[in-house]
Design an enzyme around this catalytic site. Structure first.
Site, PDB file in Angstrom:
ATOM      1  CD  GLU A  70     -10.398 -19.482  23.030  1.00 54.20           C
ATOM      2  OE1 GLU A  70      -9.781 -18.479  22.652  1.00 54.20           O
ATOM      3  OE2 GLU A  70     -10.921 -19.573  24.158  1.00 54.20           O
ATOM      4  CD  GLU A 104      -8.312 -22.027  26.824  1.00 53.60           C
ATOM      5  OE1 GLU A 104      -8.618 -20.853  27.098  1.00 53.60           O
ATOM      6  OE2 GLU A 104      -7.726 -22.359  25.783  1.00 53.60           O
TER       7      GLU A 104
HETATM    8  C1  BG6 Z   1      -8.471 -18.227  25.568  1.00 52.83           C
HETATM    9  C2  BG6 Z   1      -7.226 -18.769  24.962  1.00 52.83           C
HETATM   10  O1  BG6 Z   1      -8.856 -17.178  24.752  1.00 52.83           O
HETATM   11  O2  BG6 Z   1      -8.477 -17.691  26.838  1.00 52.83           O
HETATM   12  C3  BG6 Z   1      -6.002 -18.680  25.835  1.00 52.83           C
HETATM   13  O3  BG6 Z   1      -7.367 -20.038  24.408  1.00 52.83           O
HETATM   14  C4  BG6 Z   1      -6.095 -17.451  26.730  1.00 52.83           C
HETATM   15  O4  BG6 Z   1      -4.892 -18.689  25.012  1.00 52.83           O
HETATM   16  C5  BG6 Z   1      -7.305 -17.616  27.636  1.00 52.83           C
HETATM   17  O5  BG6 Z   1      -4.949 -17.196  27.460  1.00 52.83           O
HETATM   18  C6  BG6 Z   1      -7.482 -16.501  28.647  1.00 52.83           C
HETATM   19  O6  BG6 Z   1      -7.499 -15.263  28.020  1.00 52.83           O
HETATM   20  P1  BG6 Z   1      -6.507 -14.121  28.443  1.00 52.83           P
HETATM   21  O7  BG6 Z   1      -6.701 -13.062  27.427  1.00 52.83           O
HETATM   22  O8  BG6 Z   1      -6.921 -13.684  29.799  1.00 52.83           O
HETATM   23  O9  BG6 Z   1      -5.148 -14.706  28.426  1.00 52.83           O
END
Ligand code: BG6
Length: 478
Positions: free
Chosen positions: A179, A375
């Site tokens: 990211e 993701e």
């Molecule tokens: C992304 C990241 O921002 O989203 C992860 O690459 C992160 O590291 C994921 O955990 C989910 O976000 P969060 O804040 O719910 O953990």
């Protein structure tokens, strides 16, 4: 069949959010270790409050996380049981170079990743490695000022050279920075940047960004020399911005908000700064020094594929006096106007499965390179029963709706997609809030926000569901 036969189904994690063992086997201290859970977190990860030492009275979840460092075998076996074809994980920079500027790597740190990679391969799981997922050595912040210093490119080159040589032939997929656009919203968490009083923050951010972009291109060059069979990609926190209305001002604002993020991939995928960004940075007087050598390296070393995270779409409107302004909400580390047509998660993130298809199409149209969704998932509160079992139908529903739209993007729109890894296949520490309570996993981990719990792993209902999805190559989503 809509998904390719060799479609890579799996899950994604990040070193600091699951490994723990923050000071074991020579590992050095990183920015991600110093991000506490609770009230101070937002200011710290946003680079507004400098916290370069552990402070009394704060709880730092990354110190132990879910102790994957000692339990990786059990966890990878569970991923294998779900049928994972790929496991995306990241390297903790400070396990390999504890301070960041050493000449020789820490053998103990490398041995840990040797074991993780071999364990994956033993189960027929392809490792997909993020070289840095928000990690940055604290020593490099204190001594060099972090990514604002061009010298960091050299240290990053040293890191990737060690990794590519060591894992040549074993690891086929690499990502340079997780990211990469998060540096704009959360500069300390994203890249280890802290600012001095009166500093031009935006100028420093774009200087650091330029160095990361050059480092990313150099890593690409080095990988092609060391292991030409392997593929390398960039990684964006995606999720298209919608205009809140058809007013041209809102539409223009949405275009600009999208460009804020696409700028990074424009450089990494096309090989040069887009004219809109050059003009903007010149106008503001903050254009970094882009040398002729930088231009050459960027142009000659574009990525093989484009990867991204998608949790939700975002919305934007221009604030004028003549209309009521929508509430704001959070959307994976970026603020967004609250879209009245969408439901929201317990953490206020919009839920927009069709937005996933829109984002897939937008990115594919723009770059015409294979995509990889690395993701996607739902952060929710889970309530285990007396046996520790969680009936997470809400998670299954979220994922089903998103996979359906991903399928449409492939089948009906022709998007070329290499794979899909859900975020946090096992519960882990949240990047945004530092909580354990915000869970994404198919596997429940007994641990709370402040480190209480046995760390016992228990399969949730979604575990068997995802197993079926993978076994049917995305055909059986019921
Ligand atoms: C992304 C990241 O921002 O989203 C992860 O690459 C992160 O590291 C994921 O955990 C989910 O976000 P969060 O804040 O719910 O953990």
């Amino acid at each position: 069949m809509s998904f390719r036969k060799d479609f890579l189904w799996g899950g994604a994690t990040a070193a600091n959010q699951l490994e723990g063992a923050y000071n074991v086997d020579g590992r050095g201290l990183a920015n991600v270790d110093l991000s506490p859970v609770g009230e101070s977190r937002e200011a710290v990860i946003g680079g507004k409050r400098k916290m370069l030492e552990f402070e009394e009275g704060e709880f730092y979840p990354a110190k132990e996380s879910i102790d994957f460092y000692h339990r990786y075998k059990e966890d990878i076996a569970l991923f294998a049981e779900m049928g994972f074809k790929v496991y995306r994980f990241s390297i903790a920079w400070t396990r390999i170079f504890p301070k960041g500027d050493e000449l020789e790597p820490n053998e103990k740190g490398l041995e840990f990743y040797d074991k993780v990679i071999d364990e994956c391969l033993k189960h027929g799981i392809e490792p997909l490695i993020t070289i840095t997922h928000f990690d940055f050595p604290v020593h490099l912040i204190k001594e060099y000022g972090g990514w604002r210093n061009r010298k960091i490119i050299e240290f990053y080159e040293r890191l990737v050279t060690v990794l590519f040589n060591r894992y040549k032939g074993k690891v086929k997929y690499w990502l340079t920075f997780n990211e990469i656009n998060v540096i704009l919203a959360h500069p300390f968490m994203g890249s280890g940047l802290v600012f001095e009083e009166g500093e031009d923050i935006e100028k420093t951010q774009y200087l650091a960004i330029h160095h990361e972009l050059v480092a990313s291109a150099k890593a690409t060059k080095i990988l092609r020399e060391i292991d030409p069979e392997a593929k390398i990609g960039c990684m964006l926190a995606a999720g298209s911005f919608y205009p809140m209305s058809p007013r041209p001002e809102d539409v223009f604002a949405a275009m600009q908000a999208n460009r804020m993020s696409y700028f990074f991939v424009d450089v990494q995928s096309r090989g040069y700064y887009p004219s809109y960004k050059l003009k903007e940075l010149e106008r503001k007087g903050i254009l970094p020094d882009i040398t002729e050598e930088d231009k050459k390296v960027l142009r000659e070393n574009t990525v093989d594929f484009v990867s991204f995270s998608y949790y939700s779409s975002r919305a934007i409107e221009v604030n004028t006096d003549d209309k009521k302004v929508a509430d704001k909400t959070d959307s994976n580390l970026f603020a967004s106007a609250k879209n009245p047509y969408l439901d929201h998660t317990e953490w206020g993130w919009p839920i927009d499965p069709l937005g996933f298809r829109i984002t897939l199409n937008e990115i594919y149209d723009r770059y015409q390179k294979p995509l990889f969704v690395v993701e996607n998932g739902l952060g929710a509160v889970d309530e285990p029963d007396e046996n520790g079992y969680v009936e997470d139908d809400y998670r299954i529903n979220y994922l089903r709706d998103h996979i359906k739209n991903m399928k449409d993007a492939v089948e009906l729109d022709g998007v070329d997609l290499l794979g899909y890894t859900t975020w946090g296949p096992i519960d882990l520490v949240s990047a945004g809030t530092g909580e354990m309570k915000k869970r994404y996993g198919f596997i429940y981990v007994d641990r709370d926000n402040y480190g209480n719990g046995t760390l016992k792993r228990t399969k949730k209902k979604s575990f068997d569901w995802y197993k079926k999805v993978i076994a049917s190559n995305g055909e059986d989503l019921d």
